[in-house]
Design a protein around this motif. Structure first.
Motif, PDB file in Angstrom:
ATOM      1  N   GLN A  42      48.041  43.786  39.221  1.00 13.88           N
ATOM      2  CA  GLN A  42      47.274  42.551  39.362  1.00 13.88           C
ATOM      3  C   GLN A  42      46.994  42.250  40.827  1.00 13.88           C
ATOM      4  O   GLN A  42      45.902  41.812  41.187  1.00 13.88           O
ATOM      5  CB  GLN A  42      48.021  41.376  38.725  1.00 13.88           C
ATOM      6  CG  GLN A  42      47.954  41.356  37.218  1.00 13.88           C
ATOM      7  CD  GLN A  42      48.778  40.231  36.624  1.00 13.88           C
ATOM      8  OE1 GLN A  42      49.706  39.720  37.253  1.00 13.88           O
ATOM      9  NE2 GLN A  42      48.466  39.853  35.394  1.00 13.88           N
ATOM     10  N   LYS A  43      47.999  42.470  41.700  1.00 11.99           N
ATOM     11  CA  LYS A  43      47.810  42.242  43.131  1.00 11.99           C
ATOM     12  C   LYS A  43      46.722  43.157  43.690  1.00 11.99           C
ATOM     13  O   LYS A  43      45.878  42.727  44.473  1.00 11.99           O
ATOM     14  CB  LYS A  43      49.122  42.469  43.889  1.00 11.99           C
ATOM     15  CG  LYS A  43      50.012  41.235  43.929  1.00 11.99           C
ATOM     16  CD  LYS A  43      51.314  41.448  44.649  1.00 11.99           C
ATOM     17  CE  LYS A  43      51.179  41.875  46.072  1.00 11.99           C
ATOM     18  NZ  LYS A  43      52.472  41.939  46.777  1.00 11.99           N
ATOM     19  N   ARG A  44      46.737  44.436  43.281  1.00  9.87           N
ATOM     20  CA  ARG A  44      45.718  45.388  43.750  1.00  9.87           C
ATOM     21  C   ARG A  44      44.334  44.968  43.269  1.00  9.87           C
ATOM     22  O   ARG A  44      43.366  44.993  44.035  1.00  9.87           O
ATOM     23  CB  ARG A  44      46.033  46.797  43.251  1.00  9.87           C
ATOM     24  CG  ARG A  44      47.100  47.506  44.070  1.00  9.87           C
ATOM     25  CD  ARG A  44      47.123  48.986  43.770  1.00  9.87           C
ATOM     26  NE  ARG A  44      47.466  49.283  42.383  1.00  9.87           N
ATOM     27  CZ  ARG A  44      48.701  49.456  41.931  1.00  9.87           C
ATOM     28  NH1 ARG A  44      49.733  49.376  42.749  1.00  9.87           N
ATOM     29  NH2 ARG A  44      48.921  49.711  40.651  1.00  9.87           N
ATOM     30  N   VAL A  48      41.016  43.975  45.571  1.00  4.96           N
ATOM     31  CA  VAL A  48      39.714  44.635  45.431  1.00  4.96           C
ATOM     32  C   VAL A  48      38.635  43.595  45.174  1.00  4.96           C
ATOM     33  O   VAL A  48      37.544  43.655  45.758  1.00  4.96           O
ATOM     34  CB  VAL A  48      39.763  45.673  44.283  1.00  4.96           C
ATOM     35  CG1 VAL A  48      38.374  46.136  43.892  1.00  4.96           C
ATOM     36  CG2 VAL A  48      40.605  46.864  44.697  1.00  4.96           C
ATOM     37  N   LYS A  49      38.934  42.627  44.318  1.00  3.60           N
ATOM     38  CA  LYS A  49      37.969  41.587  43.991  1.00  3.60           C
ATOM     39  C   LYS A  49      37.631  40.739  45.215  1.00  3.60           C
ATOM     40  O   LYS A  49      36.492  40.316  45.399  1.00  3.60           O
ATOM     41  CB  LYS A  49      38.535  40.707  42.871  1.00  3.60           C
ATOM     42  CG  LYS A  49      37.514  39.838  42.205  1.00  3.60           C
ATOM     43  CD  LYS A  49      38.114  39.134  41.013  1.00  3.60           C
ATOM     44  CE  LYS A  49      37.073  38.303  40.307  1.00  3.60           C
ATOM     45  NZ  LYS A  49      37.601  37.585  39.173  1.00  3.60           N
ATOM     46  N   LYS A  50      38.623  40.511  46.069  1.00  6.04           N
ATOM     47  CA  LYS A  50      38.422  39.709  47.268  1.00  6.04           C
ATOM     48  C   LYS A  50      37.441  40.385  48.228  1.00  6.04           C
ATOM     49  O   LYS A  50      36.661  39.730  48.906  1.00  6.04           O
ATOM     50  CB  LYS A  50      39.771  39.507  47.974  1.00  6.04           C
ATOM     51  CG  LYS A  50      39.771  38.395  49.003  1.00  6.04           C
ATOM     52  CD  LYS A  50      41.098  38.292  49.720  1.00  6.04           C
ATOM     53  CE  LYS A  50      42.218  37.835  48.813  1.00  6.04           C
ATOM     54  NZ  LYS A  50      43.491  37.647  49.517  1.00  6.04           N
ATOM     55  N   LYS A  51      37.454  41.732  48.245  1.00  6.08           N
ATOM     56  CA  LYS A  51      36.607  42.477  49.172  1.00  6.08           C
ATOM     57  C   LYS A  51      35.181  42.649  48.663  1.00  6.08           C
ATOM     58  O   LYS A  51      34.309  43.058  49.414  1.00  6.08           O
ATOM     59  CB  LYS A  51      37.223  43.853  49.452  1.00  6.08           C
ATOM     60  CG  LYS A  51      38.501  43.764  50.258  1.00  6.08           C
ATOM     61  CD  LYS A  51      39.110  45.116  50.492  1.00  6.08           C
ATOM     62  CE  LYS A  51      40.426  44.971  51.242  1.00  6.08           C
ATOM     63  NZ  LYS A  51      41.155  46.222  51.323  1.00  6.08           N
ATOM     64  N   GLN A  52      34.935  42.348  47.383  1.00 11.04           N
ATOM     65  CA  GLN A  52      33.592  42.497  46.831  1.00 11.04           C
ATOM     66  C   GLN A  52      32.675  41.411  47.363  1.00 11.04           C
ATOM     67  O   GLN A  52      33.077  40.262  47.531  1.00 11.04           O
ATOM     68  CB  GLN A  52      33.616  42.400  45.305  1.00 11.04           C
ATOM     69  CG  GLN A  52      34.116  43.641  44.627  1.00 11.04           C
ATOM     70  CD  GLN A  52      34.066  43.504  43.118  1.00 11.04           C
ATOM     71  OE1 GLN A  52      34.028  42.400  42.588  1.00 11.04           O
ATOM     72  NE2 GLN A  52      34.077  44.630  42.432  1.00 11.04           N
TER      73      GLN A  52
END
Length: 143
Positions: A42-44, A48-52
């Motif tokens: 979940q952390k990973r 990833v979602k934050k960088k989109q």
């Protein structure tokens, strides 16, 4: 290793027996703390979602017989949206008999595209949809 032996070893270590590759012959399993694994997954995913890069579609509505100053105001708004990284949907709204001259609306859209060509690409060419003519602009990528 037999299933019951693997389950016993996992229980002794107070860990979980997780099936990794069920289609393999024989199936592959791993002894791990499944709760910890899911938490790290979940952390990973969150990272990833934050960088989109997300974008929204902003709309600028015009009329086929728009005055120059009004056009410049709408152009300024479109440029501001594009600089924020949003896509811009430029809509020409036709009323009544204006619909018999769609080329006038297309001229306005072509003029808009020419004005913003430094900062935007035409993602979708002008197209008549019902009583509206629509063109979509997207900001150019800065490397």
């Amino acid at each position: 290793m037999l299933l019951r032996d693997a389950l016993r070893v996992a229980a002794e270590q107070q860990l979980d027996l997780v099936e990794v590759a069920p289609t393999a012959k024989p199936p592959v399993c791993r002894i791990m703390d499944f709760g910890k694994f899911k938490y790290e997954q979940q952390k990973r995913d969150k990272e990833v979602k934050k960088k989109q890069k997300t974008f929204t579609l902003k709309e600028v509505k015009l009329r086929p017989n728009i005055e120059d100053h009004d056009f410049e105001v709408k152009l300024k708004n479109a440029l501001r949206f594009l600089e924020d990284g949003d896509k811009v949907k430029v809509t020409i709204m036709f009323r009544g008999r204006e619909l018999s001259h769609p080329e006038l609306g297309k001229q306005v859209l072509v003029r808009m595209a020419a004005e913003v060509k430094e900062v935007a690409n035409v993602e979708r060419e002008p197209k008549l949809e019902g009583k509206n003519m629509i063109m979509i602009l997207s900001a150019k990528q800065h490397n």
